[in-house]
Write a protein that holds these residues in place. Structure first.
Motif, mmCIF file in Angstrom:
data_model
loop_
_atom_site.group_PDB
_atom_site.id
_atom_site.type_symbol
_atom_site.label_atom_id
_atom_site.label_comp_id
_atom_site.label_asym_id
_atom_site.label_seq_id
_atom_site.Cartn_x
_atom_site.Cartn_y
_atom_site.Cartn_z
ATOM 1 N N TYR A 105 0.842 -1.206 0.000
ATOM 2 C CA TYR A 105 0.000 0.000 0.000
ATOM 3 C C TYR A 105 0.878 1.257 0.000
ATOM 4 O O TYR A 105 0.631 2.205 -0.749
ATOM 5 N N LEU A 106 1.882 1.296 0.862
ATOM 6 C CA LEU A 106 2.728 2.479 0.994
ATOM 7 C C LEU A 106 3.447 2.775 -0.324
ATOM 8 O O LEU A 106 3.477 3.926 -0.765
ATOM 9 N N HIS A 107 3.988 1.758 -0.944
ATOM 10 C CA HIS A 107 4.683 1.949 -2.217
ATOM 11 C C HIS A 107 3.719 2.500 -3.263
ATOM 12 O O HIS A 107 4.037 3.465 -3.976
ATOM 13 N N LEU A 165 0.079 4.317 8.403
ATOM 14 C CA LEU A 165 -0.388 3.085 9.043
ATOM 15 C C LEU A 165 -1.834 3.238 9.509
ATOM 16 O O LEU A 165 -2.646 2.328 9.347
ATOM 17 N N GLU A 166 -2.157 4.402 10.046
ATOM 18 C CA GLU A 166 -3.532 4.702 10.477
ATOM 19 C C GLU A 166 -4.506 4.609 9.301
ATOM 20 O O GLU A 166 -5.550 3.961 9.388
ATOM 21 N N GLU A 171 -8.914 2.667 6.783
ATOM 22 C CA GLU A 171 -9.629 2.921 5.529
ATOM 23 C C GLU A 171 -9.275 1.919 4.424
ATOM 24 O O GLU A 171 -10.146 1.292 3.845
ATOM 25 N N TYR A 172 -7.990 1.814 4.129
ATOM 26 C CA TYR A 172 -7.557 1.033 2.969
ATOM 27 C C TYR A 172 -7.851 -0.465 3.129
ATOM 28 O O TYR A 172 -8.545 -1.062 2.310
ATOM 29 N N PHE A 173 -7.303 -1.086 4.154
ATOM 30 C CA PHE A 173 -7.472 -2.523 4.330
ATOM 31 C C PHE A 173 -8.948 -2.923 4.472
ATOM 32 O O PHE A 173 -9.398 -3.836 3.787
ATOM 33 N N VAL A 179 -12.030 -8.301 1.974
ATOM 34 C CA VAL A 179 -12.202 -8.021 3.402
ATOM 35 C C VAL A 179 -13.614 -7.483 3.641
ATOM 36 O O VAL A 179 -14.313 -7.941 4.552
ATOM 37 N N LYS A 180 -14.014 -6.541 2.828
ATOM 38 C CA LYS A 180 -15.337 -5.910 2.959
ATOM 39 C C LYS A 180 -16.452 -6.959 2.892
ATOM 40 O O LYS A 180 -17.428 -6.875 3.626
ATOM 41 N N ALA A 181 -16.310 -7.948 2.038
ATOM 42 C CA ALA A 181 -17.336 -8.986 1.868
ATOM 43 C C ALA A 181 -17.504 -9.846 3.124
ATOM 44 O O ALA A 181 -18.576 -10.396 3.354
ATOM 45 N N GLN A 182 -16.456 -9.927 3.954
ATOM 46 C CA GLN A 182 -16.516 -10.757 5.151
ATOM 47 C C GLN A 182 -16.748 -9.966 6.429
ATOM 48 O O GLN A 182 -16.864 -10.541 7.497
ATOM 49 N N ARG A 183 -16.805 -8.675 6.323
ATOM 50 C CA ARG A 183 -16.916 -7.822 7.495
ATOM 51 C C ARG A 183 -18.282 -7.966 8.154
ATOM 52 O O ARG A 183 -19.302 -7.816 7.497
#
Length: 187
Positions: A105-107, A165-166, A171-173, A179-183
């Protein structure tokens, strides 16, 4: 820096050490956000307080378990966190991959921001952070938490790394499709 491996079961009790240092115990800031004022270890580190508040916010995906920060020759410390107990067991397995996902993500973020050398920024973050996975027992459940140990040269560097990291954790992860589908609906 002293290892914090004995903080496996959360919440843990308050402890007064032989040298007079006080550990306030494990405070569940998701359930009791007003207790953040009891965490003396973050005094003077506004970037760390903001990080902890965001990660433990009402609609967050992760939660924190402990932290410390101090100024030696550099700014050093650690933060413990993991997904919340409501997360599915398959989502808990993503804890193993968060370090590599964060650096990817950072890259990408540095590239999108027009950073001339995104690899240099990513390498700096890798030199400044050490990620360790340790066991966690929370409210009768067992899975893993992450300890991110940091050593940075300045407040600006800490602000930069922790703001990324915040954002990644809040937000990102959580917005990644798998991930969203299992939340769970209520986290």
């Amino acid at each position: 820096m002293e290892s914090n491996d004995h903080f496996i079961k959360f919440p843990y009790r308050k402890e007064v050490r032989d040298n007079g240092d006080i550990n306030n115990g494990g405070i569940d800031l998701v359930l009791e956000p007003q207790r953040i004022s009891e965490i003396h270890e973050i005094n003077g580190f506004t970037w760390l307080k903001r990080f902890i508040q965001t990660i433990n916010s009402e609609n967050g995906f992760f939660m924190t378990f402990g932290c410390v920060a101090g100024r030696e020759e550099k700014i050093v410390g650690y933060i413990d966190f993991s997904v919340r107990p409501q997360a599915t067991s398959s989502l808990r397995t993503y804890v193993h991959n968060l370090e590599s996902l964060f650096y990817s993500y950072l890259h990408e973020s540095m590239s999108n921001m027009g950073q001339e050398n995104p690899q240099q920024a990513t390498d700096y973050a890798k030199m400044s952070l050490i990620w360790e996975e340790t066991p966690l027992e929370i409210y009768g459940q067992t899975y893993s938490k992450l300890t991110v140990i940091f050593q940075v040269v300045s407040e600006d560097a800490a602000e930069w790394i922790f703001s990324h990291l915040e954002y990644f954790l809040s937000e990102y992860f959580p917005s990644l499709p798998h991930v969203k589908a299992q939340r769970p609906v209520q986290m």
